[in-house]
Motif scaffolding. Structure first.
Motif, PDB file in Angstrom:
ATOM      1  N   ARG A  37     100.011  33.256  21.392  1.00 37.09           N
ATOM      2  CA  ARG A  37      98.652  32.699  21.397  1.00 37.09           C
ATOM      3  C   ARG A  37      97.600  33.750  21.036  1.00 37.09           C
ATOM      4  NH1 ARG A  37      98.333  27.813  24.274  1.00 37.09           N
ATOM      5  NH2 ARG A  37      96.255  28.249  25.082  1.00 37.09           N
ATOM      6  N   HIS A  38      97.920  35.029  21.259  1.00 37.40           N
ATOM      7  CA  HIS A  38      96.974  36.105  20.947  1.00 37.40           C
ATOM      8  C   HIS A  38      97.210  36.710  19.570  1.00 37.40           C
ATOM      9  CE1 HIS A  38      96.409  36.367  25.489  1.00 37.40           C
ATOM     10  NE2 HIS A  38      95.364  35.782  24.965  1.00 37.40           N
ATOM     11  N   GLN A  39      98.012  36.044  18.748  1.00 45.35           N
ATOM     12  CA  GLN A  39      98.269  36.484  17.375  1.00 45.35           C
ATOM     13  C   GLN A  39      97.717  35.425  16.423  1.00 45.35           C
ATOM     14  OE1 GLN A  39     102.322  37.614  16.456  1.00 45.35           O
ATOM     15  NE2 GLN A  39     102.693  38.169  18.580  1.00 45.35           N
ATOM     16  N   TYR A  76      89.449  18.366  18.816  1.00 46.62           N
ATOM     17  CA  TYR A  76      89.333  19.787  18.480  1.00 46.62           C
ATOM     18  C   TYR A  76      89.985  20.019  17.121  1.00 46.62           C
ATOM     19  CZ  TYR A  76      88.424  20.102  23.470  1.00 46.62           C
ATOM     20  OH  TYR A  76      87.903  19.917  24.734  1.00 46.62           O
ATOM     21  N   THR A  77      89.277  20.695  16.241  1.00 43.47           N
ATOM     22  CA  THR A  77      89.830  21.032  14.931  1.00 43.47           C
ATOM     23  C   THR A  77      90.706  22.276  15.044  1.00 43.47           C
ATOM     24  OG1 THR A  77      87.988  22.474  14.344  1.00 43.47           O
ATOM     25  CG2 THR A  77      87.777  20.116  13.767  1.00 43.47           C
ATOM     26  N   ARG A  78      91.415  22.547  14.004  1.00 42.25           N
ATOM     27  CA  ARG A  78      92.260  23.747  13.933  1.00 42.25           C
ATOM     28  C   ARG A  78      91.409  25.000  14.132  1.00 42.25           C
ATOM     29  NH1 ARG A  78      94.057  27.139   9.469  1.00 42.25           N
ATOM     30  NH2 ARG A  78      96.214  27.779   9.785  1.00 42.25           N
ATOM     31  N   GLU A  79      90.248  25.044  13.477  1.00 40.84           N
ATOM     32  CA  GLU A  79      89.381  26.217  13.568  1.00 40.84           C
ATOM     33  C   GLU A  79      88.881  26.437  14.990  1.00 40.84           C
ATOM     34  OE1 GLU A  79      89.108  23.829  11.157  1.00 40.84           O
ATOM     35  OE2 GLU A  79      90.070  25.086   9.646  1.00 40.84           O
ATOM     36  N   VAL A  80      88.526  25.348  15.678  1.00 40.13           N
ATOM     37  CA  VAL A  80      88.057  25.451  17.067  1.00 40.13           C
ATOM     38  C   VAL A  80      89.183  25.961  17.960  1.00 40.13           C
ATOM     39  CG1 VAL A  80      87.306  24.091  19.068  1.00 40.13           C
ATOM     40  CG2 VAL A  80      86.238  23.731  16.839  1.00 40.13           C
ATOM     41  N   VAL A  81      90.392  25.470  17.745  1.00 36.63           N
ATOM     42  CA  VAL A  81      91.534  25.911  18.549  1.00 36.63           C
ATOM     43  C   VAL A  81      91.838  27.379  18.282  1.00 36.63           C
ATOM     44  CG1 VAL A  81      94.023  25.597  18.925  1.00 36.63           C
ATOM     45  CG2 VAL A  81      92.527  23.599  18.771  1.00 36.63           C
ATOM     46  N   LEU A  82      91.835  27.779  17.021  1.00 35.38           N
ATOM     47  CA  LEU A  82      92.100  29.185  16.695  1.00 35.38           C
ATOM     48  C   LEU A  82      91.074  30.101  17.349  1.00 35.38           C
ATOM     49  CD1 LEU A  82      93.068  28.874  12.926  1.00 35.38           C
ATOM     50  CD2 LEU A  82      94.580  29.506  14.815  1.00 35.38           C
ATOM     51  N   GLU A  83      89.806  29.725  17.308  1.00 40.36           N
ATOM     52  CA  GLU A  83      88.755  30.540  17.919  1.00 40.36           C
ATOM     53  C   GLU A  83      88.911  30.586  19.437  1.00 40.36           C
ATOM     54  OE1 GLU A  83      85.973  33.200  18.413  1.00 40.36           O
ATOM     55  OE2 GLU A  83      86.724  32.578  16.458  1.00 40.36           O
ATOM     56  N   ALA A  84      89.245  29.453  20.049  1.00 44.98           N
ATOM     57  CA  ALA A  84      89.428  29.410  21.505  1.00 44.98           C
ATOM     58  C   ALA A  84      90.595  30.304  21.927  1.00 44.98           C
ATOM     59  CB  ALA A  84      89.666  27.973  21.966  1.00 44.98           C
ATOM     60  N   LEU A  85      91.657  30.312  21.148  1.00 43.32           N
ATOM     61  CA  LEU A  85      92.801  31.160  21.485  1.00 43.32           C
ATOM     62  C   LEU A  85      92.463  32.638  21.317  1.00 43.32           C
ATOM     63  CD1 LEU A  85      95.774  29.100  20.017  1.00 43.32           C
ATOM     64  CD2 LEU A  85      95.062  29.307  22.404  1.00 43.32           C
ATOM     65  N   ARG A  86      91.655  32.960  20.304  1.00 42.11           N
ATOM     66  CA  ARG A  86      91.225  34.363  20.127  1.00 42.11           C
ATOM     67  C   ARG A  86      90.420  34.841  21.330  1.00 42.11           C
ATOM     68  NH1 ARG A  86      89.498  32.602  15.067  1.00 42.11           N
ATOM     69  NH2 ARG A  86      91.096  32.946  13.522  1.00 42.11           N
ATOM     70  N   ALA A  87      89.623  33.948  21.889  1.00 40.12           N
ATOM     71  CA  ALA A  87      88.740  34.303  23.011  1.00 40.12           C
ATOM     72  C   ALA A  87      89.449  34.218  24.361  1.00 40.12           C
ATOM     73  CB  ALA A  87      87.526  33.375  23.021  1.00 40.12           C
ATOM     74  N   GLU A  88      90.639  33.655  24.382  1.00 38.43           N
ATOM     75  CA  GLU A  88      91.375  33.473  25.632  1.00 38.43           C
ATOM     76  C   GLU A  88      91.763  34.826  26.227  1.00 38.43           C
ATOM     77  OE1 GLU A  88      94.425  29.973  26.254  1.00 38.43           O
ATOM     78  OE2 GLU A  88      95.447  31.701  25.400  1.00 38.43           O
ATOM     79  N   SER A 116      98.086  30.542  13.125  1.00 33.13           N
ATOM     80  CA  SER A 116      97.697  29.907  11.862  1.00 33.13           C
ATOM     81  C   SER A 116      98.909  29.393  11.105  1.00 33.13           C
ATOM     82  CB  SER A 116      96.933  30.898  10.976  1.00 33.13           C
ATOM     83  OG  SER A 116      95.686  31.194  11.545  1.00 33.13           O
ATOM     84  N   GLN A 117     100.009  30.117  11.194  1.00 30.62           N
ATOM     85  CA  GLN A 117     101.245  29.672  10.544  1.00 30.62           C
ATOM     86  C   GLN A 117     101.822  28.440  11.241  1.00 30.62           C
ATOM     87  OE1 GLN A 117     103.658  33.166  10.914  1.00 30.62           O
ATOM     88  NE2 GLN A 117     102.883  34.090   9.030  1.00 30.62           N
ATOM     89  N   LEU A 118     101.660  28.377  12.545  1.00 32.38           N
ATOM     90  CA  LEU A 118     102.253  27.283  13.316  1.00 32.38           C
ATOM     91  C   LEU A 118     101.447  25.982  13.238  1.00 32.38           C
ATOM     92  CD1 LEU A 118     103.331  29.308  16.467  1.00 32.38           C
ATOM     93  CD2 LEU A 118     104.853  28.243  14.794  1.00 32.38           C
ATOM     94  N   LEU A 119     100.144  26.087  13.037  1.00 31.76           N
ATOM     95  CA  LEU A 119      99.301  24.891  13.005  1.00 31.76           C
ATOM     96  C   LEU A 119      99.061  24.438  11.563  1.00 31.76           C
ATOM     97  CD1 LEU A 119      96.563  25.732  15.673  1.00 31.76           C
ATOM     98  CD2 LEU A 119      98.672  24.406  15.966  1.00 31.76           C
ATOM     99  N   HIS A 120      99.287  23.180  11.316  1.00 24.59           N
ATOM    100  CA  HIS A 120      99.043  22.587   9.997  1.00 24.59           C
ATOM    101  C   HIS A 120      97.560  22.727   9.650  1.00 24.59           C
ATOM    102  CE1 HIS A 120      98.549  19.440   6.980  1.00 24.59           C
ATOM    103  NE2 HIS A 120      99.841  19.592   6.743  1.00 24.59           N
ATOM    104  N   PRO A 121      97.218  22.923   8.375  1.00 21.85           N
ATOM    105  CA  PRO A 121      95.811  23.052   8.000  1.00 21.85           C
ATOM    106  C   PRO A 121      94.941  21.864   8.444  1.00 21.85           C
ATOM    107  CG  PRO A 121      97.193  23.736   6.185  1.00 21.85           C
ATOM    108  CD  PRO A 121      98.110  23.157   7.239  1.00 21.85           C
ATOM    109  N   ALA A 122      95.519  20.677   8.555  1.00 19.56           N
ATOM    110  CA  ALA A 122      94.756  19.495   8.981  1.00 19.56           C
ATOM    111  C   ALA A 122      94.922  19.212  10.478  1.00 19.56           C
ATOM    112  CB  ALA A 122      95.186  18.278   8.169  1.00 19.56           C
ATOM    113  N   PHE A 123      95.422  20.201  11.222  1.00 16.50           N
ATOM    114  CA  PHE A 123      95.664  20.024  12.659  1.00 16.50           C
ATOM    115  C   PHE A 123      94.394  19.595  13.384  1.00 16.50           C
ATOM    116  CE2 PHE A 123      95.350  21.767  16.945  1.00 16.50           C
ATOM    117  CZ  PHE A 123      96.504  21.284  17.541  1.00 16.50           C
ATOM    118  N   GLU A 124      94.551  18.616  14.255  1.00 16.26           N
ATOM    119  CA  GLU A 124      93.502  18.200  15.190  1.00 16.26           C
ATOM    120  C   GLU A 124      94.182  17.866  16.504  1.00 16.26           C
ATOM    121  OE1 GLU A 124      91.163  14.948  13.797  1.00 16.26           O
ATOM    122  OE2 GLU A 124      89.992  16.221  12.462  1.00 16.26           O
ATOM    123  N   GLU A 125      93.489  18.152  17.585  1.00 13.35           N
ATOM    124  CA  GLU A 125      94.015  17.857  18.914  1.00 13.35           C
ATOM    125  C   GLU A 125      92.959  17.056  19.670  1.00 13.35           C
ATOM    126  OE1 GLU A 125      96.236  20.131  22.552  1.00 13.35           O
ATOM    127  OE2 GLU A 125      94.952  21.311  21.256  1.00 13.35           O
TER     128      GLU A 125
END
Length: 67
Positions: A22-24, A46-58, A29-38
């Protein structure tokens, strides 16, 4: 669905539960599809970009245990 494919997808998804993954951002980015939404329990999307940013800040994330 092919049981082997199901197992592979489950293993890849389980990587997202590991703090060391999660901290990489590049690996996530490799694991989540470009159109990923949760959609969260609250119904918020949550979009892929929002999830990536949240994981960076975790910080101090515990490993997620899921079946």
């Amino acid at each position: 669905m092919d049981p082997t494919l199901t197992q592979q997808l489950s293993q890849l998804e389980a990587q997202l539960h590991l703090p060391e993954i999660r901290h990489q951002p590049e690996r996530v980015s490799q694991l989540l599809h470009p159109a990923f939404e949760e959609t969260g329990r609250s119904g918020q999307r949550y979009t892929r970009e929002v999830v990536l940013e949240a994981l960076r800040a975790e910080s101090n994330a515990a490993e997620i245990v899921a079946d």
